[in-house]
Design a protein around this motif. Sequence first.
Motif, mmCIF file in Angstrom:
data_model
loop_
_atom_site.group_PDB
_atom_site.id
_atom_site.type_symbol
_atom_site.label_atom_id
_atom_site.label_comp_id
_atom_site.label_asym_id
_atom_site.label_seq_id
_atom_site.Cartn_x
_atom_site.Cartn_y
_atom_site.Cartn_z
ATOM 1 N N UNK A 146 0.873 -1.169 0.000
ATOM 2 C CA UNK A 146 0.000 0.000 0.000
ATOM 3 C C UNK A 146 0.911 1.220 0.000
ATOM 4 N N UNK A 147 0.849 2.003 -1.073
ATOM 5 C CA UNK A 147 1.786 3.115 -1.229
ATOM 6 C C UNK A 147 1.036 4.397 -1.570
ATOM 7 N N UNK A 148 1.721 5.513 -1.350
ATOM 8 C CA UNK A 148 1.224 6.825 -1.778
ATOM 9 C C UNK A 148 2.188 7.369 -2.817
ATOM 10 N N UNK A 149 1.645 8.006 -3.839
ATOM 11 C CA UNK A 149 2.463 8.535 -4.920
ATOM 12 C C UNK A 149 2.472 10.056 -4.892
ATOM 13 N N UNK A 150 3.459 10.633 -5.560
ATOM 14 C CA UNK A 150 3.483 12.083 -5.758
ATOM 15 C C UNK A 150 4.298 12.382 -6.996
ATOM 16 N N UNK A 151 4.039 13.543 -7.592
ATOM 17 C CA UNK A 151 4.755 13.939 -8.793
ATOM 18 C C UNK A 151 6.219 14.171 -8.468
ATOM 19 N N UNK A 152 7.155 13.780 -9.375
ATOM 20 C CA UNK A 152 8.573 14.005 -9.109
ATOM 21 C C UNK A 152 8.905 15.480 -9.070
ATOM 22 N N UNK A 153 9.914 15.843 -8.286
ATOM 23 C CA UNK A 153 10.328 17.238 -8.171
ATOM 24 C C UNK A 153 10.924 17.713 -9.490
ATOM 25 N N UNK A 154 10.486 18.883 -9.963
ATOM 26 C CA UNK A 154 11.008 19.445 -11.216
ATOM 27 C C UNK A 154 11.844 20.682 -10.976
ATOM 28 N N UNK A 155 11.952 21.115 -9.733
ATOM 29 C CA UNK A 155 12.685 22.328 -9.398
ATOM 30 C C UNK A 155 14.070 21.969 -8.895
ATOM 31 N N UNK A 156 15.095 22.032 -9.758
ATOM 32 C CA UNK A 156 16.455 21.665 -9.390
ATOM 33 C C UNK A 156 17.408 22.751 -9.791
ATOM 34 N N UNK A 157 18.574 22.717 -9.194
ATOM 35 C CA UNK A 157 19.546 23.760 -9.429
ATOM 36 C C UNK A 157 20.176 23.710 -10.799
ATOM 37 N N UNK A 158 20.246 22.495 -11.416
ATOM 38 C CA UNK A 158 20.929 22.389 -12.692
ATOM 39 C C UNK A 158 19.990 22.092 -13.844
ATOM 40 N N UNK A 159 18.700 22.101 -13.560
ATOM 41 C CA UNK A 159 17.737 21.877 -14.623
ATOM 42 C C UNK A 159 17.462 20.422 -14.899
ATOM 43 N N UNK A 160 18.170 19.497 -14.233
ATOM 44 C CA UNK A 160 17.928 18.078 -14.427
ATOM 45 C C UNK A 160 16.809 17.626 -13.519
ATOM 46 N N UNK A 161 16.441 16.344 -13.631
ATOM 47 C CA UNK A 161 15.328 15.822 -12.854
ATOM 48 C C UNK A 161 15.708 15.398 -11.461
ATOM 49 N N UNK A 162 16.920 15.602 -11.031
ATOM 50 C CA UNK A 162 17.311 15.217 -9.687
ATOM 51 C C UNK A 162 18.403 16.129 -9.226
ATOM 52 N N UNK A 163 18.723 16.058 -7.939
ATOM 53 C CA UNK A 163 19.805 16.870 -7.419
ATOM 54 C C UNK A 163 19.385 17.657 -6.213
#
Length: 588
Positions: A350-367
């Motif tokens: 049983x899990x909860x989901x959320x949209x991935x973070x799009x606000x990053x310092x280098x413009x990539x999808x993580x960091x």
Amino acid sequence: MDIRYIISLLILLSLACTAAALPVLPDEFAGSVTLDGKPAPAGTVITARIDWNERGSTVTTKAGEYGPLDSPGVLAVRATEEDLRRSGSPIITFWVNGHKADQEVAFTGGATRRLDLSAVTGGEDDQVPVASGRNSFAIEGVGITDTDGGQQVVINNRTVLGGITTNETAITLSNVDGWEEVVIFTRERPAGDMQLAGTIESVYARSSPINTGSAWAQVDLEMSRHPGSTAQLDTTIYQNPKTDEQEAFETVVYQMTGKNINSFAYVLNVQKTNVANEGDGGIIRAATIRMAAGPEWVTSMGGVDNVVILRQADDGTTTGLETHCLKERDAAGNYIFEAVSPGGLSAFALVATKAPSSSTGDGSGSGTTPGGGSSKDPGSQLVYDPSAPEVHTGRVSLATSPTGVVLESVTVRTTDEACAVEIREGTTARDADGNPLGEVTTTRIAPADVPAAPPGTTVAIALSCGPAGATFDPPAVLTYALSGEEWAKIDKGATPKVMWYNPETGKWQDVPATVDPATRTVTAEVSHFSIYALAWAVSGTTAPETQDTPTPEQETAGEPGAAFPTWALALVVVLVAALAAFLVMRKK
């Protein structure tokens, strides 16, 4: 027959029944306890389980030892009637801060013994069980036979320990042997009165809920026939998935929705014995999974629309199930989520989901965000991101899962910034009662209120970490920042050390610490909250040992035989007395 014989026999029977009705006494344990080969710190939680269900727990008050016997710290293990019904000598497993110990023993009832425990942390598949249940198809009073004309059922009304109802094409059993309901569909109207009989067309079964205290889970089965009396289901709820399960669940959620997993409520694992899913050549056509979660967790995850049930099949194939939330909540206010599993039974999350973070310092999808805050991978709840968490002063709320797993790293410091406590994401944080921890506080203690330090030791900074008795696995990190003046004391022969005050013994106990000259900090890991102090020990002065020395009785090692159960001893005494009374009456 002589009235004296009748009276004697009645006395004998009544005394025997009274003795047999005595409650089963607990087994009691005490001894040493180690984690990764080192003495477990004070505040360590030791839990005893039977079939994964908690049957006793204690919190250590001194490093490396729990108990002793005949004290409030003894670990008392109480088996239930259901435990003893399943097995006359059920196996007890032991858990040290959620990590399974190497030792296991059989429950006897009334035994008192020393048992040294050892556990290892950091295992990648070190799942922590929360609750379990067993559902057997060997139901008292129900007989199944296979004939040329089909599978036959015969039910004895007098021996079935539950409710029985019938209609034109079904026999319904209610609350029998761990099942909330078992419906046996027949080709014709069931025949008989005291004994019901019919030819089986199919079988539907609903398990009794497995309750964790804050949530519960339940399964429904649709089967093409009865699996037979040797079939059973063993269902276990875990607070976290295995590493490979977590990765597979995260992948399928992202493929399905483009979202990440924000939190695992829990994992439900169903082990099948002598019954299989239809896709594996078995008789389970489909299953309905029902998983409940507390309103606090659901609300913190953004509502019911973000919650989904996932399935991992026995071959590792992972899928998302179409999940809906029932309109009515249960009596405790829990939300109930339901999904049909066409492939049958296996492991579910049983899990909860959320949209991935799009606000990053280098413009990539993580960091990491430009402000230096944590930008953890939302799909990896249990992995710590070393990015510096936001710092709070004096008090901070702690976001945790229903099982106490910290969802976001936090740091809280004193107003003068001399001390700080960091609790990292993925840590299991619970209060003194074992509930998920909701808040952390740090307060400097005035010098006049600090308990007296050991001789040769001067307390520099005393810190009250609250709430008292809270536990952390892995430990929280406590840091003292030294001024230039305080740091200069090291050059004058003083040695910094960290101690915690044990209110049970009224003594200070040392905590291993690391001194970093580059940052002028002293850091220690703490597994529980209490009063902590940065102190100075002057060279050449030996402070007395703050640890209590075990008594010779506590040091006695070995594996003594199980004590003769008190209830059995009482039964023997009563029977002997009654027999003696009978013989006396017979002579008169």
